[in-house]
Design a protein around this motif. Structure first.
Motif, PDB file in Angstrom:
ATOM      1  N   SER A 273      65.573 -31.149 -10.547  1.00 50.62           N
ATOM      2  CA  SER A 273      65.471 -29.939 -11.342  1.00 50.62           C
ATOM      3  C   SER A 273      66.662 -29.031 -11.075  1.00 50.62           C
ATOM      4  O   SER A 273      67.054 -28.827  -9.939  1.00 50.62           O
ATOM      5  CB  SER A 273      64.171 -29.213 -10.985  1.00 50.62           C
ATOM      6  OG  SER A 273      64.108 -27.965 -11.605  1.00 50.62           O
TER       7      SER A 273
ATOM      8  N   ASN B 291      57.729 -35.779 -21.102  1.00 49.60           N
ATOM      9  CA  ASN B 291      57.718 -34.342 -20.829  1.00 49.60           C
ATOM     10  C   ASN B 291      57.977 -33.532 -22.097  1.00 49.60           C
ATOM     11  O   ASN B 291      57.425 -32.434 -22.261  1.00 49.60           O
ATOM     12  CB  ASN B 291      58.763 -34.008 -19.761  1.00 49.60           C
ATOM     13  CG  ASN B 291      58.285 -34.366 -18.366  1.00 49.60           C
ATOM     14  OD1 ASN B 291      57.407 -33.737 -17.808  1.00 49.60           O
ATOM     15  ND2 ASN B 291      58.875 -35.419 -17.801  1.00 49.60           N
TER      16      ASN B 291
ATOM     17  N   SER C 223      63.832 -26.675 -20.126  1.00 50.20           N
ATOM     18  CA  SER C 223      63.312 -27.780 -19.330  1.00 50.20           C
ATOM     19  C   SER C 223      64.409 -28.718 -18.860  1.00 50.20           C
ATOM     20  O   SER C 223      65.259 -29.137 -19.644  1.00 50.20           O
ATOM     21  CB  SER C 223      62.281 -28.580 -20.146  1.00 50.20           C
ATOM     22  OG  SER C 223      61.804 -29.679 -19.401  1.00 50.20           O
TER      23      SER C 223
ATOM     24  N   ASN D 250      54.626 -24.923 -19.433  1.00 51.41           N
ATOM     25  CA  ASN D 250      53.710 -25.508 -20.418  1.00 51.41           C
ATOM     26  C   ASN D 250      52.365 -24.789 -20.408  1.00 51.41           C
ATOM     27  O   ASN D 250      51.752 -24.572 -21.457  1.00 51.41           O
ATOM     28  CB  ASN D 250      53.495 -26.993 -20.130  1.00 51.41           C
ATOM     29  CG  ASN D 250      54.691 -27.841 -20.517  1.00 51.41           C
ATOM     30  OD1 ASN D 250      55.640 -27.359 -21.145  1.00 51.41           O
ATOM     31  ND2 ASN D 250      54.663 -29.110 -20.138  1.00 51.41           N
TER      32      ASN D 250
ATOM     33  N   LYS E 235      51.635 -22.205 -11.788  1.00 54.81           N
ATOM     34  CA  LYS E 235      51.461 -22.704 -13.142  1.00 54.81           C
ATOM     35  C   LYS E 235      52.814 -23.033 -13.765  1.00 54.81           C
ATOM     36  O   LYS E 235      53.819 -22.406 -13.452  1.00 54.81           O
ATOM     37  CB  LYS E 235      50.728 -21.674 -14.003  1.00 54.81           C
ATOM     38  CG  LYS E 235      49.286 -21.437 -13.603  1.00 54.81           C
ATOM     39  CD  LYS E 235      48.632 -20.414 -14.522  1.00 54.81           C
ATOM     40  CE  LYS E 235      47.188 -20.156 -14.126  1.00 54.81           C
ATOM     41  NZ  LYS E 235      46.571 -19.109 -14.993  1.00 54.81           N
ATOM     42  N   SER E 236      52.822 -23.988 -14.669  1.00 50.89           N
ATOM     43  CA  SER E 236      54.068 -24.392 -15.319  1.00 50.89           C
ATOM     44  C   SER E 236      54.310 -23.587 -16.592  1.00 50.89           C
ATOM     45  O   SER E 236      53.415 -22.885 -17.086  1.00 50.89           O
ATOM     46  CB  SER E 236      54.011 -25.878 -15.680  1.00 50.89           C
ATOM     47  OG  SER E 236      53.095 -26.092 -16.743  1.00 50.89           O
TER      48      SER E 236
ATOM     49  N   VAL F 115      60.089 -24.343 -17.876  1.00 53.85           N
ATOM     50  CA  VAL F 115      58.946 -25.231 -17.695  1.00 53.85           C
ATOM     51  C   VAL F 115      58.544 -25.303 -16.229  1.00 53.85           C
ATOM     52  O   VAL F 115      57.362 -25.270 -15.885  1.00 53.85           O
ATOM     53  CB  VAL F 115      59.266 -26.651 -18.228  1.00 53.85           C
ATOM     54  CG1 VAL F 115      58.195 -27.643 -17.773  1.00 53.85           C
ATOM     55  CG2 VAL F 115      59.356 -26.636 -19.739  1.00 53.85           C
ATOM     56  N   THR F 116      59.542 -25.366 -15.337  1.00 52.04           N
ATOM     57  CA  THR F 116      59.266 -25.526 -13.908  1.00 52.04           C
ATOM     58  C   THR F 116      59.176 -24.162 -13.236  1.00 52.04           C
ATOM     59  O   THR F 116      60.181 -23.512 -12.987  1.00 52.04           O
ATOM     60  CB  THR F 116      60.361 -26.368 -13.229  1.00 52.04           C
ATOM     61  OG1 THR F 116      60.521 -27.598 -13.946  1.00 52.04           O
ATOM     62  CG2 THR F 116      60.005 -26.663 -11.788  1.00 52.04           C
TER      63      THR F 116
END
Length: 347
Positions: free
Chosen positions: A11, A184, A177, A156, A153-154, A148-149
């Protein structure tokens, strides 16, 4: 000299590499990259060895760029985009700028996004997924830009929560992302993302995506503001927004002849409070609830007048206006013609 590093898939925001590139260029060096799918990437930083101090050629070379902090290096590495964004400067009317919520737990990246986008957005930011939902409810942003990361919680999860909430699901969500494989990407789309930008991201792509979303929203508002609602392939409306507008329109059309069908009756019919209904209709159409109801009535009136089977007074009563003179006044305001002129134009 050369410094090489083999790095597996991980990431990343891409800012570290941008900073390295700028450092290398400041020392008359460069960065090369080689990558193999599934194996990783090889980055080579090349910096020339200087045996003695050379005097700067101020005649042929511009003055050296003096940068004293990491954030300045980061911004300098995107200078071409910074200049593009700075063309639109904030004024005393900056309250008219669209609102952007940035959700990013990388402090450097969040600071960079605020710096680069602040000339054209009113920005609220957070590093917390939970706080992101609270701020979305509180500030009603025009766009949510979310990584996203996140810790906990994400992104998403943030997107899914917004899109499942009928009070908030009109708000566009763009996800950043570094996980851009099919699985994904599908997960992000299922969460309801309006757009997905891969990281390290191309700032021009991000800006163009946000501009496109705002343009589509503006077109949607103009579509409802200026009169007869027609199908338009150029206007993209997400399914939740379509369903909400269709539901509102259906309730008004069911009560078309009832001149006492008002804001309170509509909100009761769709089981939303007046503030919630107002906020969604305003965000989608730039109209108040009363204006939206009136426009639907007038759209129906225009269709009836175009058929030529009824008088102007009969049409006015059929679409819920108790006063034909007031009907004419509203019709002119919306369509730019009196009902009589409209009939002649359509005949």
């Amino acid at each position: 000299s050369q410094i090489s590093k083999h790095q597996s898939s991980n990431s990343s925001s891409g800012i570290g590499l941008a900073i390295i590139k700028k450092y290398a260029e400041l020392h008359n060096g460069h960065v090369d990259a080689k990558s193999r799918l599934g194996e990783g990437s090889l980055f080579t930083v090349t910096i020339p060895i200087v045996t003695e101090c050379e005097e700067a050629d101020t005649q042929n070379n511009p003055a050296p760029l003096l940068i004293t902090s990491e954030s300045e290096i980061m911004l300098a590495s995107f200078s071409q985009y910074s200049q593009m964004m700075m063309k639109e400067q904030k004024t005393d009317n900056d309250f008219n700028l669209p609102k952007l919520l940035i959700v990013e737990d990388d402090n450097d990246l969040r600071a960079y996004l605020k710096e680069i986008l602040s000339p054209v957005f009113r920005i609220t930011d957070t590093n917390s997924a939970d706080e992101a939902i609270e701020l979305t409810e509180k500030t009603n942003p025009d766009i949510v830009l979310c990584d996203v990361t996140l810790t906990g919680k994400s992104g998403n999860d943030v997107c899914s929560t917004i899109k499942k909430d009928q009070h908030l699901n009109h708000i566009p969500v763009i996800l950043l992302s570094s996980l851009t494989d099919s699985a994904n990407t599908i997960s992000a789309l299922k969460a309801g993302a309006d757009a997905i930008i891969p990281k390290p991201f191309d700032l021009q792509l991000l800006i163009a995506t946000m501009e496109n979303i705002l343009i589509q929203r503006k077109r949607l508002k103009e579509k409802y503001f200026h009169g007869i609602i027609t199908d338009n392939a150029d206007i993209q409306v997400n399914q939740a927004d379509q369903q909400f507008l269709a539901r509102i329109t259906e309730e008004v059309e069911k009560n078309m002849t009832n001149n006492e069908f008002d804001v309170e009756a509509l909100c009761k019919a769709i089981n939303l409070s007046q503030p919630q209904t107002y906020r969604k209709i305003k965000a989608l159409t730039n109209l108040s609830i009363n204006e939206f109801i009136r426009n639907i009535r007038l759209k129906k009136a225009a269709q009836l007048l175009a058929s030529g089977n009824q008088s102007i007074s009969e049409v006015a009563y059929e679409v819920g206006f108790s006063d034909p003179n007031y009907f004419t006044k509203c019709f002119v305001k919306l369509f730019g013609h009196t009902p009589s002129e409209f009939i002649r134009l359509k005949s």
